[in-house]
Every structure is written in C-alpha cells, then in structure tokens.
Design a protein around this motif. Structure first.
Motif, PDB file in Angstrom:
ATOM      1  N   GLY A   1     108.801  39.282 -24.174  1.00  0.00           N
ATOM      2  CA  GLY A   1     109.050  38.147 -23.388  1.00  0.00           C
ATOM      3  C   GLY A   1     110.681  37.667 -23.427  1.00  0.00           C
ATOM      4  N   THR A   2     111.336  38.481 -24.653  1.00  0.00           N
ATOM      5  CA  THR A   2     112.669  38.013 -24.805  1.00  0.00           C
ATOM      6  C   THR A   2     113.477  39.048 -23.561  1.00  0.00           C
ATOM      7  N   ASP A   3     114.402  38.167 -23.280  1.00  0.00           N
ATOM      8  CA  ASP A   3     115.359  38.472 -22.211  1.00  0.00           C
ATOM      9  C   ASP A   3     116.466  39.666 -22.836  1.00  0.00           C
TER      10      ASP A   3
ATOM     11  N   ARG B   1     117.029  38.727 -31.730  1.00  0.00           N
ATOM     12  CA  ARG B   1     116.311  38.695 -30.492  1.00  0.00           C
ATOM     13  C   ARG B   1     117.185  39.775 -29.520  1.00  0.00           C
ATOM     14  N   ARG B   2     117.696  40.816 -29.872  1.00  0.00           N
ATOM     15  CA  ARG B   2     118.106  41.884 -29.352  1.00  0.00           C
ATOM     16  C   ARG B   2     117.601  43.062 -29.540  1.00  0.00           C
TER      17      ARG B   2
ATOM     18  N   ASP C   1     119.819  41.430 -22.629  1.00  0.00           N
ATOM     19  CA  ASP C   1     121.148  41.566 -21.958  1.00  0.00           C
ATOM     20  C   ASP C   1     121.609  42.905 -21.808  1.00  0.00           C
TER      21      ASP C   1
END
Length: 435
Positions: A139-141, A173-174, A143
């Motif tokens: 669910g993490t966006d 969160r990458r 980039d």
C-alpha cells in the motif's frame, strides 16, 4: 543524553592548502594492523549487546534466535576456524615442500578451497545474485523519481542482507535496491577490506554498484538518488564516489545523497564545485590565452563555493570497533581535536558525523536502526533516546552543510536535539525533507 555532532569541514573561497605526501599501500596496511593491536579490547563490542531491550525488529535482528540466523552464525564460526587453520598452515606448507611432494600441499589447498566455497555458498545462496530488493509495506506509494541503493558490510550473506533491506524499506517506506557484497567468511572479508581500502582495488561489487548508481544518476526520470552504506559498504561507497566524480556530469551528481552507518572507509571525497578561477591580467593588460590561470587572491572575486554532494551524513556508535578505525578516526571529528591521522593518499573524510556516545555494537539492524530509528506499531516512533539527545557542547563548530561552504559555526550554548540536524531522520515513514 548528550551526543557528539561534528559538522562538515569548512572550506572557504580562496583557501588553498598543500596536500600531504601520499602513503604507500604497505604503510597503510601496516597502520591498519596497528589499529587492531591498539583497539583489540573493542573487538567484542562488535556483537554487544547481544539482545537489545526492547527488541525492535524481532526476526530481522541479526542475533535474533531464528533458524536462519542461528544457521548463519554456525556457518560463520566454522569458516573462522577453517580459514584461521588455513592461514596458520601456510608457513608449515612452505616448509613441508622441502620434504614432501608439492602434490600434498596442493591437495590440502584444493580441499580447503572446495569446503570454503561450499560454506560461503550456503551463506550467500546457491548462486550469488548481484542485486536484492527490500519492499516497503503493502500500500506504500513508490516515488518513481527516487532511487535508493544499499551496500552491506562484512559477514553479510543472503539472509542478513535481505533482513537489512526489509528493515530499511520499512523505516523509510521506500523500495531499496541492495547491491550484494557477498561474504567470504569474516577473516577473508577483512582481507578484502584491506585490499579495497588500502590498495584501492575495485572488486566486482564495487563495479556493479558504480554502474547501477551511474545509470540512476544519468537517467532523466530520476530526480534524487540515495546511497545507504554500512561497514565495509562504506569503503565500497567511497570508491564508487571516486569513480562517479570522474565519469558523471556535475549536474547529475548533485542528485545524490549519501548516508553511512559504521563506515570503515579511510576517506570520503566531496570536492568543491566552483569557484571558477578569475583570469588574472598579464603585464600588458591582456588575459593570457590558452595559458593556465591562477585563482585570484581576493575571495570576493570568486563565486560562492559549493560541494558536489549537498548531503553526506555518517552515523556511528562510539564503542564500535569498525567505526573507530574508520569514520571516527579519519573524519573532521578528529581533525578538530588535533588527533586525525594523515588521510588516505591526501584525501579527506567529508560529511557530518553523528556519534552515539557510550554505545557499542556494529550490526546494522540490531545496533543502529533499532536504536536510531525505533519502531512503534509498525512505524518509526517520533522520538528516541538518540534522536532526542542534545548536541554535545564540546562539538566543534566551523562546518556546515556539504553543499554550502559558508561556515556555520555551532555555538556551544545552542543545545538542539540531534533529530533537528539529521536529514536522514526526515525521510522516516515515507516523509521527505524540504528541498
């Protein structure tokens, strides 16, 4: 709790210095052995504390009693004994060649090589992969304009590398791409460190890391690249940076940010881009065409100097043996105290240094991330003992951000939490610092 913060080295426009005489590789290797003799009491601190309290990453911690971790520890113990026996047997083998056929020695070497290779394969996986991926929580966006890379340290096989990547991906969160620095056993990893650090030899993983990072920096789709380094990865990262400085355009290099944990490197380059020398008129009033020009002695005639990489940060435990023979030995921290050694072949160690006072341990997840980026409820907590600690009033001023070379003196009375100075902290939980 007080924590030592050392700003980057200040270099002003118009300042010029005579570089130190380069040292031979053999003298550098000798000095490294001297470090081991001098700091041998700190060696056990690499693994201490054995069990953090409270435990943050559970099975991702290197010494958590899971099957895969216990298997890796046993394999490393066997490799240490086997490789130590091999090294100690070398003088005996040379002596025996005078009395027994050379075939006997060759058989011993062959048996050792096969067993050593099999044990390393068990640690690194059946076939050594060049790259691994750490995925953030579902669910993490992601980039697409950012590229995050990680290079691991010594004694890190497939299991611990993936654990490092998963912890980093969860922290920031990458999606983190891991450039594998495959382990060859602790003793042979240390020998490889000497080859990379003192002989400046680019091993296969250094070359692979250089290629993938160069591709990211030169891609018009990538606006920011972040390089994370641990332990021996600091040596490899320093070598990669040296190559990139010679091969990549200055504008592309400006995309890169570098963050290290327990770096074992001797040097970390971040040269000045600009000022451009102002031509000095010759005697007849004309500017010499095609001749070398010297910089003006007047600083105001030069453009404001900037460094190539705007952000370099180093994190280290004060009792970590590896950090003490790397970043804590060669950085501006010791230069300011008058105890720094001559840098590697005249090079310097650039970047801010955040030193966790009174702390031991060298393992990335267990001794660094668990302490500096503590987790609560699946996210990085908004504070912890390290990031909330105040800057040591004995911290030396005179440095600044890696990008702007105008000196920012940090007054002793300015007691601020470390997290207000740490750019890496601003990336926690998927956030991004202000440009």
């Amino acid at each position: 709790m007080l924590t030592t913060f050392t700003p980057s080295r200040a270099v002003r426009a118009g300042s010029w210095s005579t570089p130190p005489t380069p040292k031979s590789p053999f003298s550098l290797i000798a000095s490294d052995f001297g470090f081991v003799v001098k700091l041998y009491r700190d060696l056990p601190g690499i693994f201490l504390p054995l069990m953090p309290s409270p435990r943050q990453s559970e099975n991702l911690d290197e010494l958590y009693p899971s099957y895969s971790n216990l298997r890796d520890i046993i394999l490393h113990a066997i490799l240490v004994l086997l490789q130590a026996a091999f090294i100690l047997s070398l003088p005996l083998c040379l002596l025996l060649t005078m009395f027994v056929p050379l075939t006997v020695t060759c058989i011993w070497f062959a048996i050792f090589a096969v067993v050593d290779l099999l044990l390393c394969r068990l640690l690194n996986g059946p076939s050594v992969k060049q790259f691994y991926i750490g995925h953030p929580p579902s669910g993490t966006d992601i980039d697409p304009t950012e590229k995050w890379l990680f290079i691991n340290g010594i004694a890190t096989g497939e299991n611990w590398l993936q654990n490092n990547l998963d912890r980093l991906a969860n922290t920031f969160r990458r999606e983190i791409t891991g450039v594998q620095n495959p382990t060859k056993g602790i003793l042979f990893d240390l020998i490889e460190c000497l080859i990379q650090r003192d002989l400046n030899y680019p091993t296969a993983d250094i070359r692979a890391g250089c290629l993938v990072l160069k591709h990211a920096l030169e891609s018009p789709k990538i606006k920011k690249a972040v390089l994370l380094l641990h332990s021996q990865g600091g040596i490899e990262g320093a070598a990669i940076i040296d190559h990139l400085l010679a091969e990549v355009a200055e504008a592309d290099l400006a995309k890169l940010e570098i963050y290290t944990f327990a770096s074992a490197a001797r040097h970390f380059n971040n040269p000045i881009r600009n000022p451009l020398p102002v031509p000095v008129p010759v005697a007849n009033g004309d500017v010499a065409n095609g001749a070398a020009v010297r910089p003006s002695a007047s600083p105001e005639l030069l453009e404001k100097p900037m460094r190539v990489f705007r952000y370099i940060e180093h994190y280290a435990n004060s009792g970590d043996f590896v950090a003490k023979i790397g970043v804590l030995q060669f950085s501006q921290r010791n230069a300011a105290r008058g105890t720094a050694l001559t840098p590697f072949n005249g090079k310097v160690f650039e970047g801010r240094v955040f030193e966790r006072a009174g702390a031991t341990g060298h393992l990335l997840n267990q001794h660094y991330l668990d302490e500096m980026f503590r987790m609560e409820g699946g996210e990085v907590a908004e504070g912890n003992a390290f990031m909330d600690s105040l800057m040591d009033p004995d911290s030396v001023g005179g440095g600044d951000e890696s990008g702007d070379m105008e000196s920012e003196t940090l007054e002793p009375a300015r007691m601020v939490p470390i997290k207000t100075l740490s750019r890496l902290w601003e990336y926690r939980n998927g956030r991004s610092p202000a440009s």
